[in-house]
Structure formats: C-alpha cells, structure tokens
Design a protein around this motif. Structure first.
Motif, mmCIF file in Angstrom:
data_model
loop_
_atom_site.group_PDB
_atom_site.id
_atom_site.type_symbol
_atom_site.label_atom_id
_atom_site.label_comp_id
_atom_site.label_asym_id
_atom_site.label_seq_id
_atom_site.Cartn_x
_atom_site.Cartn_y
_atom_site.Cartn_z
ATOM 1 N N PHE A 146 -27.995 -7.202 41.445
ATOM 2 C CA PHE A 146 -29.224 -6.813 40.761
ATOM 3 C C PHE A 146 -29.954 -8.046 40.270
ATOM 4 C CE2 PHE A 146 -26.138 -7.066 37.347
ATOM 5 C CZ PHE A 146 -26.857 -7.529 36.241
ATOM 6 N N ALA A 147 -31.242 -7.867 40.077
ATOM 7 C CA ALA A 147 -32.104 -8.963 39.620
ATOM 8 C C ALA A 147 -32.946 -8.459 38.456
ATOM 9 C CB ALA A 147 -33.013 -9.427 40.757
ATOM 10 N N VAL A 148 -33.218 -9.338 37.514
ATOM 11 C CA VAL A 148 -33.962 -8.974 36.310
ATOM 12 C C VAL A 148 -35.340 -9.613 36.346
ATOM 13 C CG1 VAL A 148 -33.996 -9.066 33.790
ATOM 14 C CG2 VAL A 148 -31.827 -8.776 34.987
ATOM 15 N N LYS A 176 -28.303 -11.832 40.451
ATOM 16 C CA LYS A 176 -26.859 -11.795 40.678
ATOM 17 C C LYS A 176 -26.635 -11.126 42.034
ATOM 18 C CE LYS A 176 -25.845 -11.500 35.726
ATOM 19 N NZ LYS A 176 -25.582 -12.943 35.610
ATOM 20 N N VAL A 177 -26.158 -11.895 43.004
ATOM 21 C CA VAL A 177 -25.978 -11.374 44.362
ATOM 22 C C VAL A 177 -24.593 -11.743 44.869
ATOM 23 C CG1 VAL A 177 -27.113 -13.426 45.322
ATOM 24 C CG2 VAL A 177 -26.890 -11.365 46.716
ATOM 25 N N GLN A 178 -23.957 -10.812 45.517
ATOM 26 C CA GLN A 178 -22.612 -11.014 46.062
ATOM 27 C C GLN A 178 -22.621 -10.630 47.542
ATOM 28 O OE1 GLN A 178 -19.662 -8.533 44.227
ATOM 29 N NE2 GLN A 178 -17.951 -9.408 45.357
ATOM 30 N N HIS A 179 -22.019 -11.479 48.367
ATOM 31 C CA HIS A 179 -21.873 -11.182 49.790
ATOM 32 C C HIS A 179 -20.548 -10.455 50.002
ATOM 33 C CE1 HIS A 179 -25.194 -13.701 51.524
ATOM 34 N NE2 HIS A 179 -25.138 -14.183 50.288
ATOM 35 N N ILE A 180 -20.615 -9.292 50.642
ATOM 36 C CA ILE A 180 -19.412 -8.515 50.890
ATOM 37 C C ILE A 180 -19.401 -8.038 52.337
ATOM 38 C CG2 ILE A 180 -19.209 -7.730 48.496
ATOM 39 C CD1 ILE A 180 -20.428 -5.068 49.365
ATOM 40 N N SER A 181 -18.246 -7.607 52.786
ATOM 41 C CA SER A 181 -18.111 -7.047 54.134
ATOM 42 C C SER A 181 -17.654 -5.602 54.012
ATOM 43 C CB SER A 181 -17.096 -7.853 54.944
ATOM 44 O OG SER A 181 -16.969 -7.309 56.249
ATOM 45 N N ILE A 182 -18.404 -4.718 54.644
ATOM 46 C CA ILE A 182 -18.067 -3.298 54.618
ATOM 47 C C ILE A 182 -17.655 -2.882 56.026
ATOM 48 C CG2 ILE A 182 -18.936 -0.961 54.226
ATOM 49 C CD1 ILE A 182 -20.833 -2.171 52.156
ATOM 50 N N PRO A 183 -16.389 -2.524 56.225
ATOM 51 C CA PRO A 183 -15.890 -2.201 57.566
ATOM 52 C C PRO A 183 -16.454 -0.891 58.097
ATOM 53 C CG PRO A 183 -14.200 -1.729 55.921
ATOM 54 C CD PRO A 183 -15.338 -2.391 55.193
ATOM 55 N N LEU A 184 -17.350 -1.005 59.062
ATOM 56 C CA LEU A 184 -17.917 0.160 59.735
ATOM 57 C C LEU A 184 -17.674 -0.014 61.228
ATOM 58 C CD1 LEU A 184 -21.272 0.347 57.759
ATOM 59 C CD2 LEU A 184 -19.370 1.944 57.565
ATOM 60 N N TRP A 233 -30.934 -12.209 51.258
ATOM 61 C CA TRP A 233 -30.638 -12.964 50.036
ATOM 62 C C TRP A 233 -31.653 -14.085 49.834
ATOM 63 C CZ3 TRP A 233 -27.848 -13.095 54.529
ATOM 64 C CH2 TRP A 233 -27.742 -14.330 55.168
ATOM 65 N N LYS A 234 -32.202 -14.606 50.935
ATOM 66 C CA LYS A 234 -33.209 -15.672 50.831
ATOM 67 C C LYS A 234 -34.508 -15.126 50.243
ATOM 68 C CE LYS A 234 -31.356 -18.496 54.598
ATOM 69 N NZ LYS A 234 -31.649 -19.144 55.914
ATOM 70 N N ASN A 235 -34.902 -13.922 50.677
ATOM 71 C CA ASN A 235 -36.105 -13.302 50.105
ATOM 72 C C ASN A 235 -35.939 -13.055 48.613
ATOM 73 O OD1 ASN A 235 -35.709 -11.988 53.089
ATOM 74 N ND2 ASN A 235 -37.876 -12.375 52.672
ATOM 75 N N LEU A 236 -34.742 -12.612 48.219
ATOM 76 C CA LEU A 236 -34.479 -12.360 46.798
ATOM 77 C C LEU A 236 -34.500 -13.651 45.993
ATOM 78 C CD1 LEU A 236 -31.649 -9.743 47.291
ATOM 79 C CD2 LEU A 236 -33.780 -9.313 46.035
#
Length: 246
Positions: free
Chosen positions: A243-245, A223-231, A211-214
């Motif tokens: 996404f970014a414009v 527009k960035v969202q932090h999520i957790s995907i259970p794996l 997210w820092k690079n973006l």
C-alpha cells in the motif's frame, strides 16, 4: 525488438489461437469476451487465486481501519471490482463505491454482495481507472485495486486519478501480477505469451513492471513486496503487494 526465438514461438501460439484472432478481426471476439467469456473466466480464476492469496490479503487489509476519516466513516473506492472478491476483507460498516470498466459482472457481483452484508454499498460506476471523474477529489479514505493495473490503458494516468480522489493521508492498496526478472525463463515465456494472452484475456499485459510506476507516482510513503503466487500453467506467478499513502 524481441529475439527470434520469442517471435517464432509467438507465431506458433498465434496459429493455435487462430480462431480467436479471426473472431477478433471480424469484430466478434471483443463483445463476446466482455459480456460472456471474461466474466466467466475471471470468476473461476478468482476462486483459484483467492485460495493462494487469502492470508496475504488478510494481512494487507488488516490496517484499513487506521485510515478512517475524522468523521468516523471509512470510505472505500475499489477500481475494477469485478466479481467482488475483496468484499470479505473490508471492515464492518465501511462505505464502498465500486467501479469497473466492464459492466457485465452483475451476476457474480450480486452473489458477493449478498454474502457480505457487513459493508455498505454506496454505488456502482462504469468507469475506467484513468477516468474517475464521477468521484470527487479528496473524497475517499482508501482506494483498492487488485489484478487491475495489468489491463488499464494508462497505468500512470490511473495512479494520478487514485491520488486525486484520495484525501490527504489516505491509502492505496494493491495486489498485481507483474513482469518476472528479465534474465529469467519466466520472463521469456511472458514475452512469448504476451500478444495472444492480451487478446484472449481482455487486454491483460504480462510484462508490466508496475513497481516502477508506483515508485514514480507522488505518494508520500510506499510499501511494496515482491511475492510469487503459484498458479500452475500460467505466466502470472510474479506479483507485487502493498500500500501507498498520499
């Protein structure tokens, strides 16, 4: 410098993975990984991952048609196409250029293409994200990149290429696993697993704060969202999506 407990556990993990380290030292592991192991592993992981993120991806790609060019065409470039798991989310009639640094995904990729005849496949390029010179500047409406920035050699270089190939007003879509909070146990175990994980899984880095690079890239809107995907059983639960414009 990682703390002593991290270094000790890294050493223990390296002992368990010693056969792979030995094969790597002998120059055998990397060709085997690229040609056989990683395409097989990625296809299996993608099946599991897709079940967890399908709704998130549907929501993410919902506005792709909004970036259709004035000519009426929607031109997409996917970086790190892999097995083609994103094809089903693309709008009917869009034109897709597929790229991947690893050309050994033909079998799985062909299956995905045959299942998704609603889109037009223009070409497949063997190319790294940092070097998309085969794609003209300002020639695509959207760039898609999912579970790829973890393994590129140069994240900032890849984002510069994304901005170069996008037309003004075009969009960059991403879904990536990232580093956990540095004060968490998740981050501790990411540090422990990092060297062996990177070796086994074709350069995949666990602790990138993408997210820092973006944020530092020259997009006009992000527009960035932090999520957790259970794996279960993996250190790649923290993700970012958005996404970014240009």
């Amino acid at each position: 410098m990682p703390e002593p407990s991290v270094l000790f556990l890294r050493a223990c993990l390296a002992v368990l993975a010693m056969p792979i380290y030995l094969l790597s030292f002998l120059g055998i592991w990397e060709p085997f990984c690229r040609k056989i192991f990683f395409p097989y592993f990625l296809e299996k992981l993608s099946t599991i991952h897709e079940k967890k993120v399908e709704k998130k991806k549907q929501e993410l790609f919902r506005n792709l048609p909004d970036f259709t060019s004035s000519s009426g065409e929607l031109r997409l470039l996917e970086i790190g196409t892999g097995c083609g798991t994103n094809f089903k989310y693309y709008p009917p009639g869009c034109k897709v250029t597929c790229t991947d640094v690893n050309p050994h995904f033909q079998e799985a990729l062909s299956r995905s293409m045959s299942k998704n005849q609603h889109i037009h496949y223009e070409r497949f390029l063997v190319a790294a994200g940092e070097d998309l010179h085969q794609v003209s500047s300002g020639s695509v409406d959207a760039v898609i990149c999912t579970l790829v920035l973890c393994s590129v050699h140069d994240v900032n270089g890849t984002l510069k290429e994304v901005l170069r190939v996008l037309r003004p007003g075009g969009a960059f879509y991403f879904l990536e696993h990232v580093a956990a909070d540095r004060s968490s146990w998740k981050y501790f175990w990411q540090q422990v697993c990092y060297p062996t994980w990177k070796l086994v899984f074709a350069g995949c880095c666990l602790t990138r704060e993408l997210w820092k690079n973006l944020e530092e890239a020259k997009f006009s809107d992000l527009k960035v969202q932090h999520i957790s995907i259970p794996l279960p059983g993996t250190p790649i639960k923290p993700h970012i999506i958005g996404f970014a414009v240009k």
